[in-house]
Design a protein around this motif. Structure first.
Motif, PDB file in Angstrom:
ATOM      1  N   THR A 121       5.705   8.654  -9.045  1.00 40.00           N
ATOM      2  CA  THR A 121       6.257   7.853  -7.944  1.00 40.00           C
ATOM      3  C   THR A 121       5.541   6.519  -7.829  1.00 40.00           C
ATOM      4  OG1 THR A 121       6.896   9.829  -6.706  1.00 40.00           O
ATOM      5  CG2 THR A 121       6.685   7.791  -5.457  1.00 40.00           C
ATOM      6  N   TYR A 122       4.217   6.550  -7.990  1.00 39.73           N
ATOM      7  CA  TYR A 122       3.454   5.306  -7.893  1.00 39.73           C
ATOM      8  C   TYR A 122       3.677   4.411  -9.111  1.00 39.73           C
ATOM      9  CZ  TYR A 122       1.200   7.085  -3.714  1.00 39.73           C
ATOM     10  OH  TYR A 122       0.980   7.547  -2.450  1.00 39.73           O
ATOM     11  N   LEU A 123       3.886   5.005 -10.266  1.00 40.66           N
ATOM     12  CA  LEU A 123       4.254   4.200 -11.431  1.00 40.66           C
ATOM     13  C   LEU A 123       5.585   3.491 -11.187  1.00 40.66           C
ATOM     14  CD1 LEU A 123       3.295   6.463 -14.480  1.00 40.66           C
ATOM     15  CD2 LEU A 123       2.253   4.283 -13.841  1.00 40.66           C
ATOM     16  N   GLU A 124       6.529   4.201 -10.577  1.00 47.05           N
ATOM     17  CA  GLU A 124       7.818   3.591 -10.249  1.00 47.05           C
ATOM     18  C   GLU A 124       7.635   2.445  -9.257  1.00 47.05           C
ATOM     19  OE1 GLU A 124      10.143   6.846  -8.822  1.00 47.05           O
ATOM     20  OE2 GLU A 124      10.298   7.818 -10.797  1.00 47.05           O
ATOM     21  N   ARG A 151      -2.924   3.014  -9.046  1.00 46.25           N
ATOM     22  CA  ARG A 151      -3.989   4.004  -8.800  1.00 46.25           C
ATOM     23  C   ARG A 151      -4.669   3.744  -7.464  1.00 46.25           C
ATOM     24  NH1 ARG A 151      -8.689   4.138 -13.186  1.00 46.25           N
ATOM     25  NH2 ARG A 151      -8.913   2.022 -12.345  1.00 46.25           N
ATOM     26  N   ALA A 152      -4.905   2.480  -7.143  1.00 42.56           N
ATOM     27  CA  ALA A 152      -5.520   2.149  -5.860  1.00 42.56           C
ATOM     28  C   ALA A 152      -4.591   2.495  -4.704  1.00 42.56           C
ATOM     29  CB  ALA A 152      -5.876   0.667  -5.823  1.00 42.56           C
ATOM     30  N   VAL A 153      -3.320   2.158  -4.824  1.00 39.28           N
ATOM     31  CA  VAL A 153      -2.351   2.439  -3.764  1.00 39.28           C
ATOM     32  C   VAL A 153      -2.205   3.936  -3.543  1.00 39.28           C
ATOM     33  CG1 VAL A 153       0.072   2.205  -3.081  1.00 39.28           C
ATOM     34  CG2 VAL A 153      -1.105   0.290  -4.173  1.00 39.28           C
ATOM     35  N   PRO A 157      -4.876   3.526   0.874  1.00 42.65           N
ATOM     36  CA  PRO A 157      -5.887   2.752   1.600  1.00 42.65           C
ATOM     37  C   PRO A 157      -5.251   1.849   2.653  1.00 42.65           C
ATOM     38  CG  PRO A 157      -5.379   1.647  -0.431  1.00 42.65           C
ATOM     39  CD  PRO A 157      -4.544   2.906  -0.419  1.00 42.65           C
ATOM     40  N   LYS A 158      -6.081   1.348   3.531  1.00 44.79           N
ATOM     41  CA  LYS A 158      -5.676   0.314   4.480  1.00 44.79           C
ATOM     42  C   LYS A 158      -5.878  -1.066   3.875  1.00 44.79           C
ATOM     43  CE  LYS A 158      -6.551  -1.295   9.237  1.00 44.79           C
ATOM     44  NZ  LYS A 158      -7.323  -1.042  10.480  1.00 44.79           N
ATOM     45  N   TYR A 159      -6.901  -1.187   3.021  1.00 49.21           N
ATOM     46  CA  TYR A 159      -7.234  -2.462   2.380  1.00 49.21           C
ATOM     47  C   TYR A 159      -7.339  -2.259   0.869  1.00 49.21           C
ATOM     48  CZ  TYR A 159      -9.069  -3.272   7.109  1.00 49.21           C
ATOM     49  OH  TYR A 159      -9.229  -3.359   8.474  1.00 49.21           O
ATOM     50  N   ILE A 160      -6.898  -3.281   0.123  1.00 46.74           N
ATOM     51  CA  ILE A 160      -7.200  -3.335  -1.307  1.00 46.74           C
ATOM     52  C   ILE A 160      -7.875  -4.679  -1.581  1.00 46.74           C
ATOM     53  CG2 ILE A 160      -6.325  -3.406  -3.661  1.00 46.74           C
ATOM     54  CD1 ILE A 160      -4.112  -1.554  -2.909  1.00 46.74           C
ATOM     55  N   LEU A 161      -8.999  -4.618  -2.274  1.00 45.99           N
ATOM     56  CA  LEU A 161      -9.724  -5.806  -2.705  1.00 45.99           C
ATOM     57  C   LEU A 161      -9.368  -6.057  -4.168  1.00 45.99           C
ATOM     58  CD1 LEU A 161     -13.239  -4.731  -1.333  1.00 45.99           C
ATOM     59  CD2 LEU A 161     -11.366  -5.826  -0.067  1.00 45.99           C
ATOM     60  N   GLN A 187       5.653  -3.534   2.265  1.00 46.32           N
ATOM     61  CA  GLN A 187       6.251  -2.205   2.243  1.00 46.32           C
ATOM     62  C   GLN A 187       5.256  -1.095   2.549  1.00 46.32           C
ATOM     63  OE1 GLN A 187       8.228  -1.748  -1.540  1.00 46.32           O
ATOM     64  NE2 GLN A 187       9.755  -3.315  -1.089  1.00 46.32           N
ATOM     65  N   GLN A 188       4.013  -1.232   2.077  1.00 44.99           N
ATOM     66  CA  GLN A 188       3.020  -0.181   2.247  1.00 44.99           C
ATOM     67  C   GLN A 188       2.024  -0.502   3.365  1.00 44.99           C
ATOM     68  OE1 GLN A 188       3.207   2.663   0.247  1.00 44.99           O
ATOM     69  NE2 GLN A 188       5.100   1.741  -0.520  1.00 44.99           N
ATOM     70  N   GLU A 189       2.158  -1.661   3.961  1.00 40.87           N
ATOM     71  CA  GLU A 189       1.263  -2.111   5.031  1.00 40.87           C
ATOM     72  C   GLU A 189      -0.206  -2.069   4.587  1.00 40.87           C
ATOM     73  OE1 GLU A 189       2.188   0.147   8.525  1.00 40.87           O
ATOM     74  OE2 GLU A 189       4.078  -0.920   8.868  1.00 40.87           O
ATOM     75  N   ILE A 190      -0.431  -2.587   3.392  1.00 42.07           N
ATOM     76  CA  ILE A 190      -1.776  -2.652   2.839  1.00 42.07           C
ATOM     77  C   ILE A 190      -2.267  -4.092   2.924  1.00 42.07           C
ATOM     78  CG2 ILE A 190      -3.199  -2.377   0.779  1.00 42.07           C
ATOM     79  CD1 ILE A 190      -1.245  -0.192  -0.138  1.00 42.07           C
ATOM     80  N   SER A 191      -3.370  -4.295   3.622  1.00 44.73           N
ATOM     81  CA  SER A 191      -3.972  -5.619   3.700  1.00 44.73           C
ATOM     82  C   SER A 191      -4.675  -5.926   2.374  1.00 44.73           C
ATOM     83  CB  SER A 191      -4.976  -5.685   4.846  1.00 44.73           C
ATOM     84  OG  SER A 191      -4.352  -5.362   6.075  1.00 44.73           O
ATOM     85  N   ALA A 192      -4.634  -7.194   1.973  1.00 43.19           N
ATOM     86  CA  ALA A 192      -5.206  -7.577   0.687  1.00 43.19           C
ATOM     87  C   ALA A 192      -6.254  -8.656   0.866  1.00 43.19           C
ATOM     88  CB  ALA A 192      -4.111  -8.079  -0.258  1.00 43.19           C
TER      89      ALA A 192
END
Length: 244
Positions: A121-124, A151-153, A157-161, A187-192
């Protein structure tokens, strides 16, 4: 809530890299940290997950005082705050699917079948659905980078660096990576938090920009204000990609 550096200083031997930096990176944004080579961009960001300890000052991720944590305590922070390194750091002997599935099994205690289904699913999600059975050496750098992001997603997480996410990529792969970072934020509400010298990336997807110069914060504000600045140091960096 967000990532905060309070009075942060860091040296390596006699070389001062970061001096008395206070900076707040609020959640919900794509925040770029820019500066010339060796300015301390990556050094600053690596403090957020405890890969480096400050000589002075504090580092906070939400309510976690990261700078006071031991390695065991940092595991909890790293679940909320993932890092994608400049090099993809994939396991050479594992398929791309297994590079995502293995940490899923450990983190969420899934069966092999469950972890592989989620990994697919994450690869997609990152546009790599058809290459899961390949090993990293069989795909290009752009695909490797997207799998590392997947892999990180997958760790939710809430944050990705991101450390120089477009370095070494061809222009098409670089802009595809930009779009992916932006889409994950929406879409994933991940802060960068993105360490970069790629001005095209900054212009395209940045909400906020911090410019590090001479061991400190020279500019901190919106991307629009950064590019419209009349300051000669900023103009030199934007136009030439470096500061003399």
């Amino acid at each position: 809530m967000g990532i905060r550096f309070v009075g942060l200083s860091k040296s390596f031997g006699e070389q001062l890299v970061i001096s008395d930096v206070t900076l707040e990176l609020s959640a919900g944004h794509i925040h770029f940290i820019v500066g010339h080579s060796g300015a301390g961009k990556s050094v600053l960001v690596r403090h957020a997950i405890g890969l480096l300890k400050p000589d002075q000052g504090e580092v906070w991720v939400d309510d976690f005082l990261v700078s006071d944590m031991n390695e065991r305590q940092l595991m909890e922070v790293r679940r909320h705050c993932q890092m994608v390194f400049q090099h993809a750091t994939l396991f050479d002997s594992l398929s791309l699917l297994e590079n995502i599935a293995m940490p899923l099994r450990k983190r969420f205690r899934l069966s092999r079948n469950e972890s592989q289904q989620q990994a697919q699913t994450y690869l997609e999600l990152v546009g790599c659905a058809e290459v899961g059975d390949r090993i990293p050496a069989e795909v290009g750098a752009g695909v490797q980078k997207r799998v590392a992001i997947a892999r990180a997603v997958a760790m939710r997480p809430k944050y990705i660096l991101y450390d120089e996410p477009t370095t070494g990529l061809d222009p098409v792969a670089a802009r595809r990576t930009d779009r992916l970072i932006h889409r994950l934020g929406q879409q994933q509400e991940i802060s960068a938090v993105v360490v970069s010298h790629d001005m095209t990336s900054v212009r395209t997807i940045a909400d906020q920009v911090t410019f590090i110069f001479r061991q400190g914060i020279y500019f901190h504000g919106s991307a629009e204000a950064f590019f419209q600045s009349a300051d000669l140091v900023i103009q030199a960096f934007v136009s030439a990609g470096r500061v003399a």
